[in-house]
Design an enzyme around this catalytic site. Structure first.
Site: not given
Length: 267
Positions: A53, A111
């Site tokens: 993102d 992540y």
């Protein structure tokens, strides 16, 4: 045509995410722009392992580059880095099999999210500063509920590329490091905004505003509530893209270290 694997790190603060867009600065767009300058007149195809993102960073994003060239991988790396802005860096270029696909061949991804317990002048772009005290025990309990195969529809925005909202989350790990709380989320793949909403819900459990039953409810019944808790992109890093099975995750360590605040006073 030759196919190459690119390992890439980037600070995503100035970018509208990974994926190339008609307008807006993106990581993929900058890479393609640089490659087209190097391989003038040749068709260039560059695909990443997945999208990040706007504002999200990467410690090791993987992409494949397909282009007709006689240049050696080290030369390609040097030429790309000479053209790329300082916040995008090619870590390695290596020859890949003709069928290697950065996205389709990946078996897992991880992540790291960094939460700061204090205000920071230097790390603001790489942490989420939370003033409230967080109960790490509650967060760890909620994190365990995410592990396994679940329907994460409540944690994602709709995306035409996602055929299913079911995701296998392999691990949710926590570590305290000075003023930082580190969270690693590893899984088969991730839906759009899924990790940031997971982190946001974990933080709300740490604040005592949500509990394990709420997490189970979000996983079992579709709810728009997790969207309210979406964590900011600043603290999120794509850590690794895994292509081999039975991979052992490294020790969880800070991406940046926040040194202890200086204690001012007379000597």
């Amino acid at each position: 045509m030759g196919r190459f694997r690119l390992d890439i790190e980037y600070a995503g603060t100035r970018y509208s995410g990974w994926q190339k867009q008609k307008s807006g600065r993106t990581i993929q767009g900058k890479l393609i722009e640089a490659a087209e300058k190097i391989f003038k007149g040749e068709k260039v195809d560059l695909q990443g392992s997945g999208r990040t993102d706007a504002g999200v960073h990467a410690l090791n994003q993987v992409a494949h580059l397909e282009v007709k060239t006689m240049l050696a991988p080290e030369i390609i790396k040097m030429k790309l880095n000479d053209l790329l802005p300082a916040d995008i860096n090619i870590l390695e270029v290596s020859k890949a099999g003709k069928n290697f696909h950065a996205r389709h061949d990946a078996v897992a991804r991880s992540y790291i999210y960094q939460i700061s317990r204090r205000r920071t002048a230097f790390g603001k772009q790489f942490v989420w500063w939370i003033k409230d005290d967080l109960d790490l025990g509650h967060m760890k309990h909620a994190g365990k509920l995410f592990e396994g195969m679940h329907d994460f529809a409540s944690f994602a925005d709709k995306d035409s590329e996602d055929k299913s909202t079911k995701v296998l989350v392999e691990a949710v790990q926590f570590k305290e490091a000075g003023d930082l709380i580190l969270i690693r989320i590893a899984g088969s793949h991730f839906l759009w905004k899924m990790v940031r909403r997971m982190v946001g819900v974990l933080v709300e459990t740490g604040r005592g505003k949500l509990n394990g039953k709420d997490v189970e409810s979000f996983l079992n019944t579709f709810s728009r509530e997790p969207a309210r808790y979406t964590a900011p992109p600043s603290g999120l890093f794509l850590e690794k893209v895994i292509y081999e099975k039975n991979y052992q995750w490294d020790e969880l360590e800070p991406v940046i270290n926040l040194t202890p605040a200086i204690k001012f006073g007379r000597r």
